[in-house]
Design an enzyme around this catalytic site. Structure first.
Site, PDB file in Angstrom:
ATOM      1  N   GLY A  66       0.824  -1.209   0.000  1.00  0.00           N
ATOM      2  CA  GLY A  66       0.000   0.000   0.000  1.00  0.00           C
ATOM      3  C   GLY A  66       0.861   1.264   0.000  1.00  0.00           C
ATOM      4  O   GLY A  66       0.372   2.358  -0.273  1.00  0.00           O
ATOM      5  N   HIS A  95     -31.703  17.923  -6.034  1.00  0.00           N
ATOM      6  CA  HIS A  95     -32.020  18.953  -5.041  1.00  0.00           C
ATOM      7  C   HIS A  95     -32.603  18.293  -3.808  1.00  0.00           C
ATOM      8  O   HIS A  95     -33.463  17.428  -3.944  1.00  0.00           O
ATOM      9  CB  HIS A  95     -33.036  19.948  -5.605  1.00  0.00           C
ATOM     10  CG  HIS A  95     -33.481  20.958  -4.584  1.00  0.00           C
ATOM     11  ND1 HIS A  95     -32.689  22.041  -4.239  1.00  0.00           N
ATOM     12  CD2 HIS A  95     -34.600  21.022  -3.817  1.00  0.00           C
ATOM     13  CE1 HIS A  95     -33.324  22.750  -3.309  1.00  0.00           C
ATOM     14  NE2 HIS A  95     -34.479  22.154  -3.026  1.00  0.00           N
TER      15      HIS A  95
END
Ligand code: NAD
Length: 470
Positions: free
Chosen positions: A41, A449
């Site tokens: 990683g 929205h």
């Protein structure tokens, strides 16, 4: 059983560049070895992107308690356990590193733990590995990818050298035993600003010192200025246009001698973080022995990641800026596909940039100054979060979205955001740019929205003098 010594592909480094290259190579049926000296990683998962996000989250949660009254909520007292904050961040890193081990297994990549160096081979360079458990192993392959990453830059002439105790790099700053009372952060790039934001959230007195005239100098100047104002509201202090001439240890802490507008100032604190950029990890990769072409401290590559050495490729931080995990991952996929002979033409994709402070900063494409310097005529739109319904309801009204469109073609050429969760939203503009969207497509897009993302729509409309809610 030990893995065979001959592979189709050997990858040096298991950071986001290297491990993604190994995954793609596995998908394409290449017999792959990946050599890592520390942890799967790389910096991103173990000492960078991921553990800092865990720390920042702890800081945000703690700081949010300051504002509970605004939401009609109250608690009795508050405290943090710094050891637990750090432990959580380490646990998150370990979980993801273990996830990479799983992915390597799934894609049949041989993980070899040790320090790799390159030596001249018959065709591609050979890889010599000083194994973690002792002994050495020589690996050969038709192709080798260098993905060795980068580390913190130090500037010995100015005393900008970490001692791990009072003068920290990002690694030290992630695991101290306790929070200091005061902190100097030298450099206001993403690393400096993220740590400044985190420690400030926990109540530390933080001063950020930046040599250039403004903080986050890579960002649009207007966003830099708005970000500084928002950080100052949180109690962060800044010295911009201030060069650290000398950083040294004092009786109990550190002192920085800074030069600003011809004057010298001395700043003292308990601890300092050096965040003045990074340098590529090029040791042992055979720069001289192989005649590997480098420029300004990184490997020179073509559009496919190929170096001047036959069979040798470089991706991610070691191949130059921008030094971002997502750039490394993107390059990894293309490089491996090129090696496997299945790559399509590489079109330059815009690379978003994100800083996970409070408030966050995110951008993609050209800044207004860059567009002007390139001689492009642009239409500029701006829209603030303070009039957005969701932002008001959430109590997250700081910041704005700024859009830049080519005045002739309408192509979106840049987008810059400051505010809550903007790092999650910038992808909308990155996708728009990748699809070569113009203002017309953005206008025609339906934004849900109520969301913060409506500010993106409004900022595009504002560039054409037709915003709706202001
Ligand atoms: P940087 O290059 O982005 O910023 C370093 C800053 O230090 C610059 O603004 C520079 O002007 C300043 N500086 C240099 N010498 C100085 C001096 N003597 N006195 C005062 N200021 C000085 O580097 P960084 O913040 O260390 O980060 C390294 C790389 O890692 C960057 O490319 C960054 O984008 C990347 N990174 C990204 C993220 C993210 O995406 N969230 C997080 C961390 C790091």
């Amino acid at each position: 059983m030990s893995a065979p010594d001959t592979f189709d592909l050997i990858i040096l480094g298991a950071g986001p560049g290297g491990y993604v290259a190994a995954i793609r190579a596995g998908q394409l049926g290449l017999k792959t070895a990946i050599v890592e000296r520390e942890a799967l990683g790389g910096i991103c998962l173990n000492w960078g992107c991921i553990p800092t996000k865990a720390l920042l989250r702890s800081g945000e949660v703690y700081e949010a308690l300051d504002h509970l009254g605004e939401y009609g909520v109250s608690v009795q007292g508050r405290a943090y356990d710094f050891e637990a904050v750090v432990q959580r961040s380490r646990k998150v890193a370990q979980q993801l590193s273990a996830g990479v081990a799983f992915l390597m297994k799934k894609h049949k990549a041989s993980v070899i733990e040790g320090v790799a160096s390159l030596v001249k081979g018959a065709s591609a360079p050979q890889v010599k590995v000083a194994l973690k458990g002792g002994g050495e192993r020589l690996l050969t392959a038709r192709n080798v990818i260098l993905a060795t990453g980068a580390r913190a830059r130090e500037i010995p002439a100015a005393g900008l050298v970490a001692d791990g105790e009072r003068i920290w790099t990002y690694r030290d700053a992630m695991v101290p035993k306790a929070t200091p009372k005061s902190l100097l952060v030298i450099g206001s790039g993403a690393i400096g600003i993220e740590f400044a934001s985190f420690y400030r959230a926990l109540g530390v007195e933080v001063t950020v010192i930046e040599a250039l005239p403004r903080i986050l100098p890579q960002e649009d100047a207007e966003i830099s200025a708005a970000a500084q104002a928002a950080f100052e509201k949180r109690g962060l202090a800044f010295r911009v246009g201030a060069n650290v001439k000398k950083l040294s240890r004092t009786g109990g802490g550190v002192a920085a001698e800074i030069e600003r507008e011809g004057k010298t100032e001395r700043l003292e604190a308990e601890r300092a973080i050096i965040a003045v950029g990074i340098v590529a990890n090029l040791e042992g990769v055979g720069v001289e022995a192989l005649g590997l072409a480098c420029e300004r401290g990184h490997v020179v590559v073509d559009a496919h990641g190929a170096t001047n050495v036959p069979g040798l490729y470089a991706i991610g931080d070691v191949a130059g800026p921008p030094w971002l995990a997502h750039k490394a991952m993107h390059e990894a996929v293309h490089c491996v596909e090129h090696i496997a002979g299945v790559a399509g033409p590489r079109t330059p994709a815009p690379i978003p940039s994100c800083t996970y402070s409070t408030p966050q900063i995110a951008s993609v494409g050209l800044t207004e100054d860059q567009a002007k310097a390139a001689g492009r005529k642009v239409r500029v739109g701006r829209f603030p979060f303070r009039v957005n319904g969701k932002a008001i309801a959430a109590g997250e009204t700081t910041g704005l979205v700024k859009t830049l469109f080519d005045a002739e073609t309408g192509a979106l050429v840049g987008a810059h955001m400051l505010g809550a969760e903007v790092t999650e939203m910038i992808q909308g503009f990155a996708l728009a740019m990748t699809l070569e969207a113009t203002e017309a497509e953005i206008f025609a897009t339906v934004f849900p929205h109520p969301t913060l993302s409506e500010v993106m729509h409004e900022a595009a409309l504002a560039a054409y003098d037709r915003p709706l809610h202001i």
